[in-house]
Design an enzyme around this catalytic site. Structure first.
Site, PDB file in Angstrom:
ATOM      1  CE  LYS A 150      -3.628   2.437   2.393  1.00 34.78           C
ATOM      2  NZ  LYS A 150      -4.653   2.387   3.426  1.00 34.78           N
ATOM      3  CE  LYS A 181      -6.196   1.880  -0.679  1.00 31.16           C
ATOM      4  NZ  LYS A 181      -6.544   2.051   0.688  1.00 31.16           N
TER       5      LYS A 181
HETATM    6  C1  PBG Z   1      -7.531   3.438   5.421  1.00 28.49           C
HETATM    7  C2  PBG Z   1      -7.802   3.296   3.979  1.00 28.49           C
HETATM    8  C3  PBG Z   1      -7.590   4.230   2.946  1.00 28.49           C
HETATM    9  C4  PBG Z   1      -8.141   3.653   1.801  1.00 28.49           C
HETATM   10  C5  PBG Z   1      -8.619   2.386   2.131  1.00 28.49           C
HETATM   11  N1  PBG Z   1      -8.392   2.182   3.492  1.00 28.49           N
HETATM   12  C6  PBG Z   1      -7.031   5.611   2.977  1.00 28.49           C
HETATM   13  C7  PBG Z   1      -5.683   5.875   3.464  1.00 28.49           C
HETATM   14  O1  PBG Z   1      -4.881   4.986   3.759  1.00 28.49           O
HETATM   15  O2  PBG Z   1      -5.378   7.056   3.620  1.00 28.49           O
HETATM   16  C8  PBG Z   1      -8.213   4.313   0.447  1.00 28.49           C
HETATM   17  C9  PBG Z   1      -9.284   3.819  -0.458  1.00 28.49           C
HETATM   18  C10 PBG Z   1      -9.567   4.688  -1.639  1.00 28.49           C
HETATM   19  O3  PBG Z   1      -8.919   5.736  -1.860  1.00 28.49           O
HETATM   20  O4  PBG Z   1     -10.491   4.347  -2.373  1.00 28.49           O
HETATM   21  N2  PBG Z   1      -6.252   3.244   5.851  1.00 28.49           N
END
Ligand code: PBG
Length: 337
Positions: free
Chosen positions: A205, A260
């Site tokens: 991520k 992601k």
């Molecule tokens: C929480 C989380 C996020 C997303 C999914 N879970 C945001 C982040 O890490 O700041 C993003 C999902 C999206 O942008 O569609 N940690």
């Protein structure tokens, strides 16, 4: 790597021959997108019969639990295998420790119970594990002297996973990027006789600007205290590091792994799939959705076609499935074709 060389050359080799007719194009197509590949992320709010538009995500709404149960029923009827729940937490319930995350009566746990009561095992329910919807500072873990501390964060994240699993969540999806969280979550779940609960790790991520619209959708702080999440989420410059992250999560007990954001990181999806051959998912995140949908709304691109093309790109890159805000629209289109 195999090297392909056109042995006889033009004009004997005419690549366009196979493309001439629709039946032939179908016959030579290498990848398929089906409804079985789709996971639908949804936003939930408190209240009854309540919807709220997410302005940066056209056609996406936050739904109260009663409406969400119906919407999940529609997704189930379309054949979508799973939904991923994201709560919009009342700002009054936020604090520095994110303690609402471990309240078994919190919004996401109530939503899981309602969905499971209505739909049973006909559709899977995933829950995020991270503190950002619950902390007033907007970070995914606990802050000490401006730094997101790892091990103390992992403890509370494992408790968050536990209450979600106890509520009936099928797939725990840690998105926090703390080190060692998958192992701790697996241990805590197993000790509670929840060994059947799956873990889909947000393994690779990235600290991405493509999450902007999501932070509006869940009402988390757009710029967390300290400015960004770069001390725990990955640097967009790296991909060897993604393989190490995935290897660790598999060793710690992840059943499925995720990359992601999605489209800007398809190279990472491909590397992960080639290296590990484990169920691999990609998240077409809020910013990707906003970008494509926003352009389509202005008439700058054909919305349906870019939707399907973007989803197919994930399959081509090796993803076994895609988390996408387009899941329902794509499932409908796949059904009508
Ligand atoms: C929480 C989380 C996020 C997303 C999914 N879970 C945001 C982040 O890490 O700041 C993003 C999902 C999206 O942008 O569609 N940690």
């Amino acid at each position: 790597m195999k090297r392909h060389r056109a042995s006889t050359g033009f004009p004997r080799t005419r690549m366009r021959r196979n493309r001439r007719h629709e039946w032939s194009r179908r016959l030579v197509s290498e990848n398929q997108l089906s409804v079985n590949d789709l996971i639908w992320p949804v936003f939930v709010i408190d209240g009854d019969n309540k919807t709220e538009d997410v302005t940066s995500m056209p056609n996406v709404q936050r739904l109260s639990i009663d409406l969400l149960v119906d919407a999940v029923g529609n997704a189930k009827d379309l054949g979508i295998p799973a939904v991923a729940l994201f709560p919009f937490t009342d700002p009054a319930l936020k604090n520095a420790q994110g303690s609402e995350s471990i309240n078994p009566e919190n919004l996401v746990c109530r939503a899981v119970r309602a969905i499971k009561a209505a739909h049973g095992d006909d559709i899977g329910v995933m829950c995020d594990v991270a503190l950002d919807p619950y902390t007033d500072h907007g970070h995914d873990g606990l802050l000490e002297d401006g730094y997101v501390v790892n091990d103390a964060s992992v403890k509370i994240l494992a408790q968050q996973a536990l209450i979600q699993a106890e509520a009936g969540c099928d797939v725990i999806a840690p998105s926090d990027m703390m080190d060692g969280r998958v192992r701790e979550i697996r241990n805590v779940l197993d000790k509670a006789n929840l060994d059947h609960v799956q873990i889909m790790a947000y393994s690779a991520k990235y600290a991405s600007a493509f999450y902007g619209p999501f932070r509006e959708a869940v009402g988390s702080t757009p710029n967390p205290a300290g400015g960004d999440k770069k001390t725990y989420q990955m640097d967009s410059a790296n991909s060897d590091e993604a393989l190490r992250e995935v290897a660790l999560d598999i060793a710690e007990g992840a059943d499925m792994v995720m990359v992601k954001p999605g489209m800007p990181y398809l190279d990472v999806v491909r590397r992960v799939k080639d290296e590990f051959q484990v169920p691999t998912y990609a998240y077409q995140v809020s910013g990707e959705y906003a970008m494509l949908t926003g352009a389509a709304e202005r008439g700058w691109m054909d919305g349906e076609r870019v939707m399907m093309e973007s989803l197919m790109a994930f399959k081509r890159a090796g993803a076994d499935g895609i988390l996408s805000y387009y899941a329902v629209a794509a499932a409908k289109l796949l059904k009508s074709n």
